[in-house]
Design a protein around this motif. Sequence first.
Motif, PDB file in Angstrom:
ATOM      1  N   VAL A   1       0.837  -1.211   0.000  1.00 30.35           N
ATOM      2  CA  VAL A   1       0.000   0.000   0.000  1.00 30.35           C
ATOM      3  C   VAL A   1       0.867   1.255   0.000  1.00 30.35           C
ATOM      4  O   VAL A   1       0.609   2.199  -0.753  1.00 30.35           O
ATOM      5  N   LEU A   2       1.916   1.279   0.817  1.00 34.94           N
ATOM      6  CA  LEU A   2       2.808   2.444   0.861  1.00 34.94           C
ATOM      7  C   LEU A   2       3.531   2.657  -0.466  1.00 34.94           C
ATOM      8  O   LEU A   2       3.697   3.790  -0.912  1.00 34.94           O
ATOM      9  N   THR A   3       3.938   1.570  -1.088  1.00 32.01           N
ATOM     10  CA  THR A   3       4.629   1.671  -2.376  1.00 32.01           C
ATOM     11  C   THR A   3       3.697   2.216  -3.447  1.00 32.01           C
ATOM     12  O   THR A   3       4.068   3.093  -4.230  1.00 32.01           O
ATOM     13  N   ILE A   4       2.460   1.733  -3.474  1.00 34.51           N
ATOM     14  CA  ILE A   4       1.482   2.223  -4.444  1.00 34.51           C
ATOM     15  C   ILE A   4       1.167   3.691  -4.183  1.00 34.51           C
ATOM     16  O   ILE A   4       1.043   4.488  -5.118  1.00 34.51           O
ATOM     17  N   LYS A   5       1.054   4.080  -2.915  1.00 29.28           N
ATOM     18  CA  LYS A   5       0.787   5.475  -2.565  1.00 29.28           C
ATOM     19  C   LYS A   5       1.917   6.387  -3.050  1.00 29.28           C
ATOM     20  O   LYS A   5       1.672   7.451  -3.620  1.00 29.28           O
ATOM     21  N   CYS A   6       3.151   5.973  -2.836  1.00 29.13           N
ATOM     22  CA  CYS A   6       4.302   6.761  -3.300  1.00 29.13           C
ATOM     23  C   CYS A   6       4.317   6.875  -4.816  1.00 29.13           C
ATOM     24  O   CYS A   6       4.560   7.955  -5.362  1.00 29.13           O
ATOM     25  N   ALA A   7       4.066   5.771  -5.506  1.00 27.11           N
ATOM     26  CA  ALA A   7       4.053   5.801  -6.969  1.00 27.11           C
ATOM     27  C   ALA A   7       2.947   6.715  -7.469  1.00 27.11           C
ATOM     28  O   ALA A   7       3.129   7.456  -8.442  1.00 27.11           O
ATOM     29  N   TRP A   8       1.799   6.703  -6.816  1.00 26.43           N
ATOM     30  CA  TRP A   8       0.681   7.576  -7.211  1.00 26.43           C
ATOM     31  C   TRP A   8       1.054   9.046  -7.025  1.00 26.43           C
ATOM     32  O   TRP A   8       0.798   9.877  -7.892  1.00 26.43           O
ATOM     33  N   GLU A   9       1.673   9.372  -5.891  1.00 22.57           N
ATOM     34  CA  GLU A   9       2.073  10.757  -5.641  1.00 22.57           C
ATOM     35  C   GLU A   9       3.097  11.230  -6.666  1.00 22.57           C
ATOM     36  O   GLU A   9       3.036  12.361  -7.135  1.00 22.57           O
ATOM     37  N   ILE A  10       4.036  10.377  -7.020  1.00 19.24           N
ATOM     38  CA  ILE A  10       5.038  10.742  -8.024  1.00 19.24           C
ATOM     39  C   ILE A  10       4.361  10.949  -9.375  1.00 19.24           C
ATOM     40  O   ILE A  10       4.718  11.855 -10.127  1.00 19.24           O
ATOM     41  N   SER A  11       3.365  10.140  -9.696  1.00 22.74           N
ATOM     42  CA  SER A  11       2.691  10.273 -10.988  1.00 22.74           C
ATOM     43  C   SER A  11       1.934  11.596 -11.109  1.00 22.74           C
ATOM     44  O   SER A  11       1.677  12.057 -12.218  1.00 22.74           O
ATOM     45  N   LEU A  12       1.588  12.210 -10.001  1.00 28.11           N
ATOM     46  CA  LEU A  12       0.859  13.483 -10.025  1.00 28.11           C
ATOM     47  C   LEU A  12       1.775  14.706 -10.103  1.00 28.11           C
ATOM     48  O   LEU A  12       1.286  15.820 -10.302  1.00 28.11           O
ATOM     49  N   LEU A  13       3.092  14.516  -9.965  1.00 30.43           N
ATOM     50  CA  LEU A  13       4.029  15.635 -10.022  1.00 30.43           C
ATOM     51  C   LEU A  13       4.138  16.193 -11.439  1.00 30.43           C
ATOM     52  O   LEU A  13       3.957  15.478 -12.412  1.00 30.43           O
ATOM     53  N   LYS A  14       4.459  17.451 -11.544  1.00 27.74           N
ATOM     54  CA  LYS A  14       4.602  18.107 -12.847  1.00 27.74           C
ATOM     55  C   LYS A  14       6.066  18.060 -13.276  1.00 27.74           C
ATOM     56  O   LYS A  14       6.798  19.029 -13.137  1.00 27.74           O
ATOM     57  N   ILE A  15       6.461  16.895 -13.779  1.00 24.54           N
ATOM     58  CA  ILE A  15       7.810  16.690 -14.298  1.00 24.54           C
ATOM     59  C   ILE A  15       7.700  15.900 -15.598  1.00 24.54           C
ATOM     60  O   ILE A  15       6.624  15.402 -15.936  1.00 24.54           O
ATOM     61  N   GLN A  16       8.803  15.770 -16.314  1.00 24.30           N
ATOM     62  CA  GLN A  16       8.800  15.037 -17.578  1.00 24.30           C
ATOM     63  C   GLN A  16       8.393  13.587 -17.339  1.00 24.30           C
ATOM     64  O   GLN A  16       8.755  12.982 -16.328  1.00 24.30           O
ATOM     65  N   SER A  17       7.649  13.027 -18.301  1.00 23.39           N
ATOM     66  CA  SER A  17       7.116  11.679 -18.107  1.00 23.39           C
ATOM     67  C   SER A  17       8.212  10.617 -18.023  1.00 23.39           C
ATOM     68  O   SER A  17       8.075   9.639 -17.300  1.00 23.39           O
ATOM     69  N   GLY A  18       9.311  10.792 -18.744  1.00 22.79           N
ATOM     70  CA  GLY A  18      10.405   9.830 -18.671  1.00 22.79           C
ATOM     71  C   GLY A  18      11.039   9.785 -17.290  1.00 22.79           C
ATOM     72  O   GLY A  18      11.302   8.714 -16.735  1.00 22.79           O
ATOM     73  N   LYS A  19      11.286  10.966 -16.744  1.00 21.40           N
ATOM     74  CA  LYS A  19      11.864  11.044 -15.406  1.00 21.40           C
ATOM     75  C   LYS A  19      10.879  10.539 -14.358  1.00 21.40           C
ATOM     76  O   LYS A  19      11.261   9.912 -13.381  1.00 21.40           O
ATOM     77  N   LYS A  20       9.607  10.827 -14.584  1.00 21.59           N
ATOM     78  CA  LYS A  20       8.564  10.364 -13.676  1.00 21.59           C
ATOM     79  C   LYS A  20       8.525   8.836 -13.657  1.00 21.59           C
ATOM     80  O   LYS A  20       8.436   8.217 -12.599  1.00 21.59           O
ATOM     81  N   LEU A  21       8.624   8.221 -14.826  1.00 25.81           N
ATOM     82  CA  LEU A  21       8.606   6.770 -14.926  1.00 25.81           C
ATOM     83  C   LEU A  21       9.812   6.145 -14.232  1.00 25.81           C
ATOM     84  O   LEU A  21       9.674   5.143 -13.518  1.00 25.81           O
ATOM     85  N   ILE A  22      10.971   6.744 -14.396  1.00 25.53           N
ATOM     86  CA  ILE A  22      12.174   6.233 -13.730  1.00 25.53           C
ATOM     87  C   ILE A  22      12.028   6.322 -12.215  1.00 25.53           C
ATOM     88  O   ILE A  22      12.384   5.391 -11.490  1.00 25.53           O
ATOM     89  N   ALA A  23      11.482   7.432 -11.716  1.00 21.83           N
ATOM     90  CA  ALA A  23      11.296   7.591 -10.276  1.00 21.83           C
ATOM     91  C   ALA A  23      10.294   6.567  -9.741  1.00 21.83           C
ATOM     92  O   ALA A  23      10.516   5.959  -8.689  1.00 21.83           O
TER      93      ALA A  23
END
Length: 64
Positions: A12-34
């Motif tokens: 659950v924590l991992t999914i929550k972190c991934a969701w929060e990162i997906s909402l950030l306003k950064i390039q999609s490639g960098k977002k995917l790597i993070a």
Amino acid sequence: MNILAIWFVGLVLTIKCAWEISLLKIQSGKKLIAILTVVLTSWIGAFLYTFFFKEKIVTWLNKE
């Protein structure tokens, strides 16, 4: 039973972190790597993101 609960909390924590990162306003490639880094490192990645890197990740990933 306790190991299953611990595993579920980590999931659950991992999914929550991934969701929060997906909402950030950064390039999609960098977002995917993070997101992949957090998911592949699971507990460690979720812990580090939540407690240390949450405020800093946007500035780090937006650097050219």
